[in-house]
Scaffold this motif. Structure first.
Motif, PDB file in Angstrom:
ATOM      1  N   GLN A   1      42.153  51.362  39.649  1.00 18.07           N
ATOM      2  CA  GLN A   1      41.656  51.514  38.285  1.00 18.07           C
ATOM      3  C   GLN A   1      42.647  52.271  37.416  1.00 18.07           C
ATOM      4  N   SER A   2      43.303  53.261  37.984  1.00 13.15           N
ATOM      5  CA  SER A   2      44.322  54.010  37.238  1.00 13.15           C
ATOM      6  C   SER A   2      45.476  53.090  36.842  1.00 13.15           C
ATOM      7  N   LEU A   3      45.887  52.247  37.775  1.00 12.03           N
ATOM      8  CA  LEU A   3      46.968  51.303  37.500  1.00 12.03           C
ATOM      9  C   LEU A   3      46.583  50.324  36.395  1.00 12.03           C
ATOM     10  N   ARG A   4      45.373  49.773  36.466  1.00  6.04           N
ATOM     11  CA  ARG A   4      44.918  48.837  35.451  1.00  6.04           C
ATOM     12  C   ARG A   4      44.806  49.499  34.073  1.00  6.04           C
ATOM     13  N   THR A   5      44.265  50.707  34.054  1.00  5.41           N
ATOM     14  CA  THR A   5      44.092  51.424  32.789  1.00  5.41           C
ATOM     15  C   THR A   5      45.442  51.701  32.129  1.00  5.41           C
ATOM     16  N   LEU A   6      46.401  52.182  32.900  1.00  4.14           N
ATOM     17  CA  LEU A   6      47.714  52.493  32.342  1.00  4.14           C
ATOM     18  C   LEU A   6      48.452  51.218  31.957  1.00  4.14           C
ATOM     19  N   ARG A   7      48.290  50.178  32.751  1.00  4.25           N
ATOM     20  CA  ARG A   7      48.920  48.895  32.431  1.00  4.25           C
ATOM     21  C   ARG A   7      48.458  48.397  31.059  1.00  4.25           C
ATOM     22  N   GLU A   8      47.168  48.491  30.814  1.00  2.00           N
ATOM     23  CA  GLU A   8      46.619  48.048  29.533  1.00  2.00           C
ATOM     24  C   GLU A   8      47.063  48.973  28.399  1.00  2.00           C
ATOM     25  N   LYS A   9      47.125  50.258  28.672  1.00  2.33           N
ATOM     26  CA  LYS A   9      47.557  51.221  27.659  1.00  2.33           C
ATOM     27  C   LYS A   9      48.994  50.947  27.225  1.00  2.33           C
ATOM     28  N   LEU A  10      49.826  50.547  28.191  1.00  4.30           N
ATOM     29  CA  LEU A  10      51.233  50.274  27.898  1.00  4.30           C
ATOM     30  C   LEU A  10      51.443  48.860  27.370  1.00  4.30           C
ATOM     31  N   GLY A  11      50.368  48.079  27.306  1.00  2.00           N
ATOM     32  CA  GLY A  11      50.464  46.716  26.798  1.00  2.00           C
ATOM     33  C   GLY A  11      51.225  45.788  27.720  1.00  2.00           C
ATOM     34  N   SER A  12      51.171  46.048  29.018  1.00  2.00           N
ATOM     35  CA  SER A  12      51.892  45.232  29.982  1.00  2.00           C
ATOM     36  C   SER A  12      50.931  44.339  30.755  1.00  2.00           C
ATOM     37  N   LYS A  13      51.403  43.174  31.152  1.00  2.00           N
ATOM     38  CA  LYS A  13      50.614  42.277  31.991  1.00  2.00           C
ATOM     39  C   LYS A  13      50.975  42.406  33.467  1.00  2.00           C
ATOM     40  N   LYS A  14      51.948  43.252  33.745  1.00  2.00           N
ATOM     41  CA  LYS A  14      52.409  43.432  35.117  1.00  2.00           C
ATOM     42  C   LYS A  14      52.255  44.899  35.532  1.00  2.00           C
ATOM     43  N   PRO A  15      52.086  45.114  36.830  1.00  2.00           N
ATOM     44  CA  PRO A  15      52.046  44.137  37.910  1.00  2.00           C
ATOM     45  C   PRO A  15      50.674  43.461  38.039  1.00  2.00           C
ATOM     46  N   ARG A  16      50.694  42.225  38.515  1.00  2.63           N
ATOM     47  CA  ARG A  16      49.451  41.540  38.861  1.00  2.63           C
ATOM     48  C   ARG A  16      48.845  42.252  40.059  1.00  2.63           C
ATOM     49  N   VAL A  17      47.559  42.572  39.967  1.00  2.00           N
ATOM     50  CA  VAL A  17      46.877  43.342  41.007  1.00  2.00           C
ATOM     51  C   VAL A  17      46.075  42.386  41.896  1.00  2.00           C
ATOM     52  N   VAL A  18      46.443  42.342  43.169  1.00  4.22           N
ATOM     53  CA  VAL A  18      45.779  41.457  44.128  1.00  4.22           C
ATOM     54  C   VAL A  18      45.057  42.295  45.172  1.00  4.22           C
ATOM     55  N   MET A  19      43.799  41.984  45.384  1.00  2.00           N
ATOM     56  CA  MET A  19      43.020  42.642  46.426  1.00  2.00           C
ATOM     57  C   MET A  19      43.008  41.719  47.642  1.00  2.00           C
ATOM     58  N   GLN A  20      43.608  42.185  48.734  1.00  2.00           N
ATOM     59  CA  GLN A  20      43.700  41.366  49.948  1.00  2.00           C
ATOM     60  C   GLN A  20      42.634  41.780  50.949  1.00  2.00           C
ATOM     61  N   TRP A  21      42.015  40.796  51.544  1.00  2.00           N
ATOM     62  CA  TRP A  21      40.858  41.038  52.417  1.00  2.00           C
ATOM     63  C   TRP A  21      41.051  40.319  53.743  1.00  2.00           C
ATOM     64  N   LEU A  22      40.905  41.045  54.848  1.00  2.00           N
ATOM     65  CA  LEU A  22      40.915  40.452  56.178  1.00  2.00           C
ATOM     66  C   LEU A  22      39.475  40.316  56.657  1.00  2.00           C
ATOM     67  N   PRO A  23      38.943  39.099  56.783  1.00  2.00           N
ATOM     68  CA  PRO A  23      37.582  38.954  57.290  1.00  2.00           C
ATOM     69  C   PRO A  23      37.520  39.272  58.776  1.00  2.00           C
ATOM     70  N   MET A  24      36.661  40.213  59.127  1.00  2.00           N
ATOM     71  CA  MET A  24      36.496  40.638  60.515  1.00  2.00           C
ATOM     72  C   MET A  24      35.013  40.730  60.841  1.00  2.00           C
ATOM     73  N   LYS A  25      34.739  40.948  62.097  1.00  2.00           N
ATOM     74  CA  LYS A  25      33.352  40.944  62.557  1.00  2.00           C
ATOM     75  C   LYS A  25      32.512  41.983  61.824  1.00  2.00           C
ATOM     76  N   HIS A  26      33.100  43.134  61.515  1.00  2.00           N
ATOM     77  CA  HIS A  26      32.331  44.226  60.923  1.00  2.00           C
ATOM     78  C   HIS A  26      32.202  44.124  59.406  1.00  2.00           C
ATOM     79  N   ASN A  27      32.969  43.198  58.764  1.00  2.00           N
ATOM     80  CA  ASN A  27      32.897  43.145  57.296  1.00  2.00           C
ATOM     81  C   ASN A  27      32.568  41.764  56.733  1.00  2.00           C
ATOM     82  N   GLU A  28      32.428  40.746  57.575  1.00  2.00           N
ATOM     83  CA  GLU A  28      32.236  39.387  57.053  1.00  2.00           C
ATOM     84  C   GLU A  28      30.947  39.258  56.244  1.00  2.00           C
ATOM     85  N   HIS A  29      29.946  40.111  56.504  1.00  2.00           N
ATOM     86  CA  HIS A  29      28.702  40.052  55.742  1.00  2.00           C
ATOM     87  C   HIS A  29      28.893  40.509  54.299  1.00  2.00           C
TER      88      HIS A  29
END
Length: 372
Positions: free
Chosen positions: A172-200
């Protein structure tokens, strides 16, 4: 969406054409031909990490090779030697890149050469090391946050030693500052590994990622090395796995046996050691050293071509090749598909007892104070 680093610059187009032609001809003749040079480079800023993820050799403290950190000078030497045809630099391998103090300067050096830059992080050190503004100003194109839980309980099952709230605040800090600076970068990607304990949690991933500030979500299937790891971590939903049980062992769901990486990309560790790809985690098959040799000589040398010849004539004879993601139809899954696949599991678990971790909005002056 155009490929990362897309450009019509003649030196780049000509190199891609040569790499593609040599790849095709090598397979037709079953002998290595290397007219082109790498289009992409994965380079390791550091081989240490602050977390202890059990399926990661560095996290499990099982990496056998020497640990260390790449200097900025060595990084510049390597980047210069690989060549002007390079289009993408991925700053990661074994280790947490943000532990290297020179990471923003490494990114800037590549961006000054008009190379698309990416890094991957567990996100736990972004604020602690005051990296948010430096990463944005470096010109970083894409940052991947490895997050595998919507609650602290599911998150810490795999990301051992991390605090989910800290990671969310960093995004959230990165997104907020990115918008404040008027930049579109970096693109923020959330990576997810599906596993037995989190697939739900998958049916809730899209909306939660949006709330936390991610531009996109990537679902990457989980890699395992042992039957014990398979039993503990592989998700119950078969389509969320990159493996299938054949005979008496787990095997990857492979579409084809070839390997494009040896013609289009390369991997260089913190100490300059060149390996075929990131699956040679312990440098069992070193191809040369980019700090001691000319990279062009390494790329077209006998050792590299011996590796290519083995792939062409023997297929995936090495263990690291058999567990590789090249040619897998189940390496990355679309979020739409993952959501559809997870609905039955979601209904069986009847939701989470604990709500997703929330942090105060960074627009709140009390939260924003003292950051960056």
């Amino acid at each position: 969406m155009l490929p990362r680093g897309f450009t019509l610059k003649p030196v780049v187009v000509w190199n891609v054409a040569k790499a593609a032609a040599s790849y095709a001809l090598s397979h037709a003749l079953r002998r290595p031909i290397t007219w082109g040079r790498p289009v992409s480079l994965m380079i390791e800023p550091i081989s240490r990490c602050n977390l202890q993820c059990p399926l990661c050799p560095i996290g499990a403290r099982e990496l056998k090779r020497e640990l260390g950190s790449m200097t900025l000078d060595n990084y510049k030497r390597i980047l210069d030697s690989v060549g002007p045809q390079l289009r993408v630099v991925a700053l990661w391998n074994q280790g947490e890149p943000t532990l290297n103090d020179a990471l923003p300067e490494m990114i800037r050096y590549a961006r000054d050469k008009n190379i698309y830059t990416m890094t991957s992080t567990n996100g736990t050190l972004l604020l602690q090391r005051n990296l948010t503004e430096r990463l944005i100003e470096s010109g970083l194109d894409e940052i991947i946050f490895s997050i595998d839980g919507l609650t602290q309980e599911t998150y810490q099952t795999y990301r051992i030693g991390g605090q989910l709230a800290t990671v969310i605040e960093g995004i959230q800090s990165l997104r907020t500052l990115r918008e404040k600076l008027g930049s579109k970068k970096p693109r923020v990607v959330m990576q997810w590994l599906p596993m037995k304990h989190n697939e739900h949690e998958l049916p809730r991933l899209r909306e939660t990622a949006k709330q936390w500030g991610a531009d996109a979500v990537e679902i990457k299937t989980t890699q395992i090395y042992t039957d014990e790891q398979a039993a503990k971590f592989l998700p119950e939903i078969e389509e969320l796995r990159r493996y299938e049980w054949k005979g008496r062992k787990w095997e990857t769901k492979r579409r084809y046996q070839s390997c494009r990486r040896l013609w289009f990309s390369t991997m260089i560790d913190w100490n300059g050691t060149v390996v075929a790809c990131c699956f040679d985690k312990d440098e069992d098959f070193p191809l040369g050293n980019a700090l001691a040799q000319d990279f062009g000589e390494i790329w077209r040398g006998k050792t590299y071509n011996r590796m290519r010849h083995m792939l062409l004539t023997q297929g995936r004879a090495l263990d690291m090749c058999r567990n590789c993601t090249e040619g897998l139809s189940s390496y990355y899954l679309t979020l739409d598909l993952a959501e559809r696949l997870s609905l039955p599991a979601h209904k069986r678990t009847a939701g989470l007892e604990e709500p997703p971790v929330q942090v105060a909005s960074l627009n709140d002056p009390d939260t924003r104070a003292g950051r960056d």
